[in-house]
Design a protein around this motif. Sequence first.
Motif, PDB file in Angstrom:
ATOM      1  N   SER A 114       4.182  -5.810  20.774  1.00 41.23           N
ATOM      2  CA  SER A 114       4.344  -4.425  21.218  1.00 41.23           C
ATOM      3  C   SER A 114       2.999  -3.801  21.559  1.00 41.23           C
TER       4      SER A 114
ATOM      5  N   ASP B  62       5.191   7.680  20.708  1.00 44.84           N
ATOM      6  CA  ASP B  62       4.345   7.149  19.653  1.00 44.84           C
ATOM      7  C   ASP B  62       5.245   6.585  18.568  1.00 44.84           C
ATOM      8  N   SER B  63       4.758   6.448  17.348  1.00 46.24           N
ATOM      9  CA  SER B  63       5.562   5.842  16.300  1.00 46.24           C
ATOM     10  C   SER B  63       6.802   6.654  15.958  1.00 46.24           C
ATOM     11  N   LYS B  64       6.796   7.945  16.309  1.00 45.53           N
ATOM     12  CA  LYS B  64       7.917   8.802  15.926  1.00 45.53           C
ATOM     13  C   LYS B  64       8.316   9.785  16.998  1.00 45.53           C
TER      14      LYS B  64
ATOM     15  N   GLY C  43       0.540   7.629  14.891  1.00 46.06           N
ATOM     16  CA  GLY C  43       0.368   6.232  15.261  1.00 46.06           C
ATOM     17  C   GLY C  43      -0.099   6.055  16.687  1.00 46.06           C
ATOM     18  N   SER C  44       0.304   4.934  17.284  1.00 47.92           N
ATOM     19  CA  SER C  44      -0.151   4.553  18.621  1.00 47.92           C
ATOM     20  C   SER C  44       0.912   4.858  19.666  1.00 47.92           C
TER      21      SER C  44
ATOM     22  N   ALA D 277       0.300  -0.933  21.794  1.00 52.28           N
ATOM     23  CA  ALA D 277      -0.015   0.145  20.858  1.00 52.28           C
ATOM     24  C   ALA D 277      -1.425   0.629  21.169  1.00 52.28           C
TER      25      ALA D 277
END
Length: 434
Positions: A260, A295-297, A380-381, A262
């Motif tokens: 993935s 992003d992560s969320k 996050g990324s 990132a």
Amino acid sequence: MNTKFSKLSFTIAVSATMIASASVASPTVVSFSDATATSVRDSFVADNAIDKNQNTHWEADARGASIIARFSSCQRVDDLVLNWYGTNKYTYSVQLSKDDGATWTTAVSDTSGKGNKNKQNVTDQAANAIKIVGDIDSRLRIDELKINSLGSTNGCTSSSTSNSSDGQSSGNAQYPADVLDLSKWKITLPISLNSPPNSNKATEIKQPQLKTYTNSEYFRLNAAKNGVLLKAIAGGARTSKNTAYARSELREMQGDGTESAAWSCTNTDHGMYLEQTLLHTSTNKPEATIAQIHDSKNDLMMVKYFGPSFANGSTDIGKLEARFNNDTTKKLLDSTYKIGDPMTIDIAVTSSGNVNVTYKNLRSGVTSSTDTVKLTGIIGSCYFKAGVYIQACSKTDIYGNTNTVCVNKDLSANKYETDPYAYAEIELRKINLR
């Protein structure tokens, strides 16, 4: 649903026009190279409509479906005559293309047919493909399609015999990866290949399998083999039990395409360019997301289509918006986007954490830019997503299970899709990362 089908015999005749010498051109019968349809019932495939056999037919398995037939060469198409059999009433439109289906011009719009013949007069024009689109209340059935021509012409372009600007050939394409550079992507589809199927476990295809992967319903080449059709349904398999909506969506990857992507949302210059067309939406909640930064969320950026009330899903005029930072900032891209309009979208992220979306409607000429928007609340990324993420759901999915997240949204009755196969579809012709 109890739908009574009537036999539909479809004929397109081209009336003669005077040539420079004042003689009348003799119509000739156009030969076809192939036919494809957005919906097929059982074994009644699209090619049955062009096989010169009235004992076979194409039959749609859904309302609002369309069929595309490509000519063997460029022809001068003029008047249209449709022969309808039976008493059912069909509302339809006819579109012509002179670039193998990359762009379409409406020749017959919002026309109803019921038995006998419907003759439609259109301007003599060059074409190498035709599309018949049924209204959302019409489920089409075609025995034979016949087109008479005033003669061949050089007024067409054949995108299936040319190379795209990034060097990928579409002339002999068999798989989506033959047309799009998918080396840095994986695909998520609204179906479950588990046994038994798991409604909360959508199918994922990564590299190297993606190089030779296609799905005849949800991830396939278009008729011209110069683009990829991605389709998501209201009752499709989802990515988790916390998600109401299904998707047919590409997710950015890195390395050899198995890991993935990132990248830093605030310390990277990165971009994604798309050339695509939104072809269809659901009707009770005609909304679809067609590009993202995630992003992560969070949904850091989404390009979303919003259709009108009482949408038909195939010819609506709605709006396109770029939405940032979980919908806290909204920028209008196009207030009069018509389904079927080709577009380009360029998303540029800078190392300072700013993003700019540039948009162009290739039919209307509308251009817009969001200018710079700061990404906030990042967790996050980041990574890009492209394709179609339908924003409509059905209480019961295609596996007969209750979509509890959809039910808990407490949408008004006219916002649910009662048909789990209600769909949104996009044609993606180019996707470039930089």
